[in-house]
Design a protein around this motif. Sequence first.
Motif, PDB file in Angstrom:
ATOM      1  N   ALA A 252      29.394  41.209 -32.649  1.00 14.36           N
ATOM      2  CA  ALA A 252      29.398  42.673 -32.569  1.00 14.36           C
ATOM      3  C   ALA A 252      28.708  43.258 -33.796  1.00 14.36           C
ATOM      4  O   ALA A 252      28.577  42.594 -34.833  1.00 14.36           O
ATOM      5  N   PHE A 253      28.278  44.500 -33.682  1.00 17.55           N
ATOM      6  CA  PHE A 253      27.789  45.221 -34.854  1.00 17.55           C
ATOM      7  C   PHE A 253      27.893  46.714 -34.621  1.00 17.55           C
ATOM      8  O   PHE A 253      27.930  47.189 -33.480  1.00 17.55           O
ATOM      9  N   SER A 254      27.980  47.441 -35.711  1.00 16.77           N
ATOM     10  CA  SER A 254      27.965  48.898 -35.700  1.00 16.77           C
ATOM     11  C   SER A 254      27.003  49.356 -36.779  1.00 16.77           C
ATOM     12  O   SER A 254      26.793  48.651 -37.766  1.00 16.77           O
ATOM     13  N   PRO A 255      26.397  50.527 -36.632  1.00 16.52           N
ATOM     14  CA  PRO A 255      25.486  50.996 -37.675  1.00 16.52           C
ATOM     15  C   PRO A 255      26.218  51.220 -38.992  1.00 16.52           C
ATOM     16  O   PRO A 255      27.373  51.666 -39.002  1.00 16.52           O
ATOM     17  N   ASP A 256      25.567  50.883 -40.092  1.00 20.44           N
ATOM     18  CA  ASP A 256      26.136  51.161 -41.402  1.00 20.44           C
ATOM     19  C   ASP A 256      26.333  52.659 -41.568  1.00 20.44           C
ATOM     20  O   ASP A 256      25.557  53.468 -41.048  1.00 20.44           O
ATOM     21  N   SER A 257      27.391  53.021 -42.285  1.00 19.66           N
ATOM     22  CA  SER A 257      27.725  54.427 -42.558  1.00 19.66           C
ATOM     23  C   SER A 257      28.033  55.217 -41.292  1.00 19.66           C
ATOM     24  O   SER A 257      27.885  56.442 -41.266  1.00 19.66           O
ATOM     25  N   ASP A 258      28.448  54.531 -40.241  1.00 24.38           N
ATOM     26  CA  ASP A 258      28.782  55.204 -38.984  1.00 24.38           C
ATOM     27  C   ASP A 258      30.125  55.902 -39.115  1.00 24.38           C
ATOM     28  O   ASP A 258      31.105  55.312 -39.572  1.00 24.38           O
ATOM     29  N   ASN A 293      14.370  43.272 -30.666  1.00 26.62           N
ATOM     30  CA  ASN A 293      14.875  43.040 -32.018  1.00 26.62           C
ATOM     31  C   ASN A 293      15.424  44.350 -32.561  1.00 26.62           C
ATOM     32  O   ASN A 293      14.887  45.432 -32.275  1.00 26.62           O
ATOM     33  N   LEU A 294      16.490  44.260 -33.321  1.00 22.36           N
ATOM     34  CA  LEU A 294      17.073  45.451 -33.936  1.00 22.36           C
ATOM     35  C   LEU A 294      16.244  45.837 -35.159  1.00 22.36           C
ATOM     36  O   LEU A 294      16.089  45.042 -36.089  1.00 22.36           O
ATOM     37  N   LEU A 295      15.705  47.057 -35.158  1.00 25.75           N
ATOM     38  CA  LEU A 295      14.891  47.524 -36.284  1.00 25.75           C
ATOM     39  C   LEU A 295      15.747  48.225 -37.336  1.00 25.75           C
ATOM     40  O   LEU A 295      15.635  47.943 -38.530  1.00 25.75           O
ATOM     41  N   VAL A 296      16.596  49.143 -36.907  1.00 22.92           N
ATOM     42  CA  VAL A 296      17.415  49.889 -37.870  1.00 22.92           C
ATOM     43  C   VAL A 296      18.758  50.233 -37.240  1.00 22.92           C
ATOM     44  O   VAL A 296      18.832  50.594 -36.064  1.00 22.92           O
ATOM     45  N   ALA A 297      19.815  50.083 -38.034  1.00 26.50           N
ATOM     46  CA  ALA A 297      21.166  50.493 -37.638  1.00 26.50           C
ATOM     47  C   ALA A 297      21.857  51.017 -38.887  1.00 26.50           C
ATOM     48  O   ALA A 297      22.715  50.362 -39.467  1.00 26.50           O
ATOM     49  N   ASP A 298      21.446  52.189 -39.311  1.00 32.46           N
ATOM     50  CA  ASP A 298      21.931  52.770 -40.561  1.00 32.46           C
ATOM     51  C   ASP A 298      21.940  54.286 -40.398  1.00 32.46           C
ATOM     52  O   ASP A 298      20.891  54.924 -40.386  1.00 32.46           O
ATOM     53  N   ARG A 299      23.123  54.877 -40.265  1.00 33.03           N
ATOM     54  CA  ARG A 299      23.223  56.315 -40.042  1.00 33.03           C
ATOM     55  C   ARG A 299      22.926  57.137 -41.299  1.00 33.03           C
ATOM     56  O   ARG A 299      22.878  58.364 -41.236  1.00 33.03           O
ATOM     57  N   ASP A 300      22.762  56.487 -42.454  1.00 32.50           N
ATOM     58  CA  ASP A 300      22.263  57.197 -43.625  1.00 32.50           C
ATOM     59  C   ASP A 300      20.766  57.436 -43.525  1.00 32.50           C
ATOM     60  O   ASP A 300      20.211  58.268 -44.240  1.00 32.50           O
ATOM     61  N   ARG A 301      20.100  56.674 -42.657  1.00 36.73           N
ATOM     62  CA  ARG A 301      18.647  56.772 -42.524  1.00 36.73           C
ATOM     63  C   ARG A 301      18.206  57.315 -41.174  1.00 36.73           C
ATOM     64  O   ARG A 301      17.103  57.859 -41.063  1.00 36.73           O
ATOM     65  N   ALA A 302      19.015  57.102 -40.157  1.00 34.43           N
ATOM     66  CA  ALA A 302      18.576  57.445 -38.806  1.00 34.43           C
ATOM     67  C   ALA A 302      19.744  57.989 -38.000  1.00 34.43           C
ATOM     68  O   ALA A 302      20.899  57.622 -38.229  1.00 34.43           O
ATOM     69  N   ASN A 303      19.418  58.847 -37.048  1.00 30.24           N
ATOM     70  CA  ASN A 303      20.439  59.366 -36.137  1.00 30.24           C
ATOM     71  C   ASN A 303      20.640  58.471 -34.925  1.00 30.24           C
ATOM     72  O   ASN A 303      21.531  58.724 -34.119  1.00 30.24           O
ATOM     73  N   HIS A 304      19.795  57.442 -34.796  1.00 32.47           N
ATOM     74  CA  HIS A 304      19.890  56.507 -33.677  1.00 32.47           C
ATOM     75  C   HIS A 304      19.627  55.092 -34.174  1.00 32.47           C
ATOM     76  O   HIS A 304      18.968  54.898 -35.200  1.00 32.47           O
TER      77      HIS A 304
END
Length: 478
Positions: A252-258, A293-304
């Motif tokens: 499992a994974f969740s975006p950082d800073s979610d 491939n997962l490019l970005v999962a960081d809510r400090d940088r992206a809304n998606h």
Amino acid sequence: MIVETPKVRKFPRTFWVRLFVIFSILLGLLFSILIFTNLWRDADSSDFGHSSKSLGGRYYSYQQKVYVNIPFQGYYLLPGVDSSDFQVYSSQYLAPLAKNNQSVFCGTHIIQGLQPERVTYTSQGYISDGEKTYFCSEERKNPDYYWWHEIVRDKDYDNPDRPRRRDFILSRVENVIDGNLKTWGHNYLSDGQHLFYEGVMVAAADGSRIQSVSYGQGHLQGRIHSRYLADSTRVYYQGKPLIDASPITFSAFSPDSDQWQTDYGWDAKTNTYYFGAIAFPDIIDGKKTQGLNLLVADRDRANHELFINNNGVFYWDYQSKKFKHAGSNPFGSNYPQRISEHYAAGVWTNAKDTIILSSYEVWGKKSRGLVSRNTVLSILPGVSLSDWHLVETLERNGRVTGTIWQAKGDYYFSSTSGKNIDMDESLYLVVDYPSFKQRLQQEKQITRKLKEQYLLSVRDMPEVINISHAKSSYSFWN
């Protein structure tokens, strides 16, 4: 012979205007009465927050009476219950379970047929006496609530019928084998043979071979995920089986800073991604999604969260609950390469260009409501990896706060905190770098005024190409 047809009588326009005005006045008076009445009803309970005492979990005592707190709604009385012999089973963030000498409680509800002296098991909202097992949920929509309760029912804390839009819901767990009960994650229960979620049996699950699911990446890597669970053959999310997911190769994974409950899963064997229990579809807008491939999962940088393959950039739209195509893949067949291993997150290069991640929100001008959240990949053409040079690392109190970069004569700023300090762009063009540096030495940090005066959005640069756009819409009325 001429026959006159009777004319339909029409009310003058002024009649309807007057009627609307009268209706508006009456409606305003009604709301005023309701507000005044609610304030008056709560007047006797104004010192509740100052004088009440926590009994544990969500239970409180006030003048020897016991109340349960329903988040964002207030306190509700347990009629006839004295705090002197009251004992709480659950912690603050779990469903409220408690007992006194006569009864067992889920919130304010008495669990009928369950005797306090016979209780043998309590965990994560489940409670059992060895023969009967119940599940007490966290607060959720109350099926017995109607809007008119707000008008006709007294809202005083001591009124047992005080309206409750949300409540703790009690249910009997059927067909459970007592004696080998164990809770897993969030709201799961096994009895050595069956698996239950929120008190309901999960069909065909093997309760004898339950195993946890861990985070496979991000800041939470290695920790146990509370909503994913597996048995010997299948993976479950909130009790729902995931199609074709293997427990051996699933993580499992969740975006950082979610800040929300944003749960993804990934099966490494089939390279299949899931949002909750939903597998990403094979084709979106005619684009195949295999090999993502997962490019970005960081809510400090992206809304998606952004996923890429040779066919484009894809994202999960959490508003429409659909997997969507955001645009072309700016990296081609090459794997994205960051300009720095430790700094400038959200800035990559391909063979000849730089790709920059940014996010922003759109707010309505009239209603001032949120219209959409957006995430964009932009191409800064003709600037490759070899063109980037780190000029300065900015620190405050021993912590790196940002970096200054130079490429082809221009200066750029990248923040390490991202949206935490209102930095929606991963990279900003610095206007008048000498003055910016001088002011920064004086201010010791990036202020809003400094940002507005010296930092220019890369997305607005005339040579920049905005190639991929992820968007989630919130309102149709702005």
